[in-house]
Design a protein around this motif. Structure first.
Motif, mmCIF file in Angstrom:
data_model
loop_
_atom_site.group_PDB
_atom_site.id
_atom_site.type_symbol
_atom_site.label_atom_id
_atom_site.label_comp_id
_atom_site.label_asym_id
_atom_site.label_seq_id
_atom_site.Cartn_x
_atom_site.Cartn_y
_atom_site.Cartn_z
ATOM 1 N N MET A 1 -75.946 26.626 9.006
ATOM 2 C CA MET A 1 -76.334 25.227 9.116
ATOM 3 C C MET A 1 -75.937 24.648 10.473
ATOM 4 S SD MET A 1 -75.497 22.097 6.515
ATOM 5 C CE MET A 1 -73.738 22.219 6.742
ATOM 6 N N LEU A 2 -74.847 25.127 11.056
ATOM 7 C CA LEU A 2 -74.402 24.596 12.337
ATOM 8 C C LEU A 2 -75.328 24.986 13.473
ATOM 9 C CD1 LEU A 2 -70.540 25.092 12.098
ATOM 10 C CD2 LEU A 2 -71.862 23.010 11.789
ATOM 11 N N ARG A 3 -76.159 26.021 13.261
ATOM 12 C CA ARG A 3 -77.077 26.429 14.320
ATOM 13 C C ARG A 3 -78.017 25.281 14.675
ATOM 14 N NH1 ARG A 3 -79.199 30.597 12.030
ATOM 15 N NH2 ARG A 3 -77.679 32.081 12.855
ATOM 16 N N GLY A 4 -78.514 24.574 13.674
ATOM 17 C CA GLY A 4 -79.371 23.425 13.931
ATOM 18 C C GLY A 4 -78.642 22.301 14.641
ATOM 19 N N GLY A 68 -82.494 26.564 21.017
ATOM 20 C CA GLY A 68 -82.449 25.326 21.784
ATOM 21 C C GLY A 68 -83.105 25.449 23.136
ATOM 22 N N VAL A 69 -83.012 24.375 23.923
ATOM 23 C CA VAL A 69 -83.596 24.319 25.255
ATOM 24 C C VAL A 69 -82.530 23.886 26.249
ATOM 25 C CG1 VAL A 69 -85.914 23.806 24.398
ATOM 26 C CG2 VAL A 69 -84.340 21.934 24.955
ATOM 27 N N MET A 70 -82.844 24.093 27.517
ATOM 28 C CA MET A 70 -81.934 23.671 28.574
ATOM 29 C C MET A 70 -82.747 23.352 29.818
ATOM 30 S SD MET A 70 -80.315 27.289 29.871
ATOM 31 C CE MET A 70 -81.363 28.670 30.306
ATOM 32 N N VAL A 71 -82.191 22.523 30.687
ATOM 33 C CA VAL A 71 -82.769 22.250 32.006
ATOM 34 C C VAL A 71 -82.087 23.174 32.979
ATOM 35 C CG1 VAL A 71 -83.097 20.545 33.819
ATOM 36 C CG2 VAL A 71 -83.302 19.863 31.431
ATOM 37 N N VAL A 289 -81.186 14.003 14.132
ATOM 38 C CA VAL A 289 -80.956 15.311 13.512
ATOM 39 C C VAL A 289 -79.459 15.582 13.384
ATOM 40 C CG1 VAL A 289 -81.263 17.795 13.804
ATOM 41 C CG2 VAL A 289 -83.164 16.251 14.279
ATOM 42 N N ILE A 290 -78.705 15.261 14.431
ATOM 43 C CA ILE A 290 -77.254 15.460 14.384
ATOM 44 C C ILE A 290 -76.629 14.567 13.306
ATOM 45 C CG2 ILE A 290 -75.123 15.109 15.694
ATOM 46 C CD1 ILE A 290 -76.522 16.109 18.148
ATOM 47 N N GLN A 291 -77.097 13.335 13.205
ATOM 48 C CA GLN A 291 -76.579 12.455 12.161
ATOM 49 C C GLN A 291 -76.883 13.005 10.764
ATOM 50 O OE1 GLN A 291 -78.479 8.754 13.127
ATOM 51 N NE2 GLN A 291 -77.017 8.241 14.760
ATOM 52 N N PHE A 292 -78.064 13.617 10.597
ATOM 53 C CA PHE A 292 -78.404 14.221 9.314
ATOM 54 C C PHE A 292 -77.451 15.367 8.983
ATOM 55 C CE2 PHE A 292 -80.565 17.793 7.262
ATOM 56 C CZ PHE A 292 -80.858 17.233 6.026
ATOM 57 N N TYR A 293 -77.184 16.225 9.975
ATOM 58 C CA TYR A 293 -76.248 17.325 9.748
ATOM 59 C C TYR A 293 -74.847 16.793 9.443
ATOM 60 C CZ TYR A 293 -79.223 21.300 10.883
ATOM 61 O OH TYR A 293 -80.187 22.274 10.853
ATOM 62 N N ASP A 294 -74.479 15.716 10.098
ATOM 63 C CA ASP A 294 -73.151 15.137 9.845
ATOM 64 C C ASP A 294 -73.041 14.651 8.398
ATOM 65 O OD1 ASP A 294 -70.525 14.009 10.830
ATOM 66 O OD2 ASP A 294 -71.522 12.154 10.219
#
Length: 307
Positions: A1-4, A68-71, A289-294
């Motif tokens: 779950m932490l992967r997301g 994920g993505v990165m610049v 999304v982070i708030q949902f995981y939290d």
């Protein structure tokens, strides 16, 4: 779950950098010779997900998953900006349209470049349109390149830019604007031709250096402008000039110098505002999304853990 959770966090960081890049472009929309930046995003390396069977040897491959993505880097296409007439004799602009040819079946064929300055040769390789720059000298004696042609004459008679860096002539020497009869010349006293030669405005005679040679602005051609490194103040430098040394331009068909004009920035304000709003919305989406995981982890620890 932490992967997301990590994927969403990486997205927030990428969109923040993108937002910062666009904001910097908008802040320099009126900076002469400024070239806009953009922050392309790329995906993290994919991971192979496998199902481990405890009762059987080996693992069953499920598929690949991106995390994920990165610049990776900040890029800036060094393409021509519009000219703005100022009628100030100390303002100079370069109009550059350098053509590149390749040999195909014994004939020279011109490579077509798009609006971003990129083209493709016959081998399918990406090539970049060369660009021309004014050549300056830093305090340490190193060469710097710029498209910001707002120049001045300092108290010592040297032609300098806004930061006090000396403008170089074709011999690689600082341009000294003084006359034994009239003393230090002002920019109203000189005229610059289309090929960068300095003349006396009063009579049209060429201005000469200490060796009696006519003085020309050094216009340097950079074959791959993406190798230039920004230093701030509309200045660029080459990290390894020995590998691809600049070439002095003297072709009026490809590079023309205009006096009394400056090159405006090539920032597209409408597209920049759209990009900035898009980055903000994507940042907010990843934040949700982070708030949902939290909230999910909070329930897993405080509610499910009690059962």
């Amino acid at each position: 779950m932490l992967r997301g959770l990590y994927t969403a966090a990486a997205g927030m960081i990428a969109q923040q950098r993108r937002h910062d890049t666009v904001t910097n472009n908008l802040a320099n929309i009126y900076t002469p010779g400024y070239k806009q930046n953009y922050a392309p995003a790329r995906a993290f390396p994919e991971m192979l997900i496998s199902l481990i069977n405890s009762g059987e040897p080996g693992a069953l491959p499920i598929g690949r998953l991106n995390t994920g993505v990165m610049v990776e880097e900040i890029l800036g296409p060094v393409v021509q900006g519009d000219l703005l007439e100022t009628r100030n004799p100390g303002d100079f602009a370069i109009v550059s349209h350098i053509r590149v040819f390749e040999e195909v079946d014994g004939e020279q064929v011109e490579i077509a470049f798009d609006l971003s300055g990129k083209g493709v040769n016959q081998n399918g390789e990406t090539v970049y349109q060369p660009q021309a720059f004014f050549t300056l000298q830093s305090a340490g004696g190193e060469r710097r390149y710029t498209r910001n042609g707002k120049f001045y004459v300092n108290e010592d008679g040297l032609l300098v830019n806004e930061n006090g860096l000396s403008v170089l002539n074709r011999n690689g020497e600082p341009i000294q604007l003084d006359d034994p009869d009239f003393g230090v010349l002002g920019l109203d006293d000189i005229r610059v031709t289309a090929d960068g030669q300095l003349l006396y405005a009063q009579n049209g005679d060429p201005i000469t250096d200490t060796d009696g040679e006519p003085v020309f602005l050094m216009i340097s051609r950079i074959d791959n402008p993406n190798q230039l490194i920004r230093e701030g103040g509309s200045l660029y430098r080459l990290e390894n000039p020995e590998e691809q040394p600049p070439v002095i331009v003297d072709n009026l068909e490809e590079v023309v110098v205009y006096q009394g004009y400056i090159e405006s920035s090539n920032v597209d304000p409408v597209q920049s505002v759209v990009d900035m709003m898009t980055a903000a919305r994507l940042y907010e989406a990843n934040q949700k999304v982070i708030q949902f995981y939290d909230r999910s982890m909070d329930k897993a620890v405080n509610e499910v853990g009690r059962v």
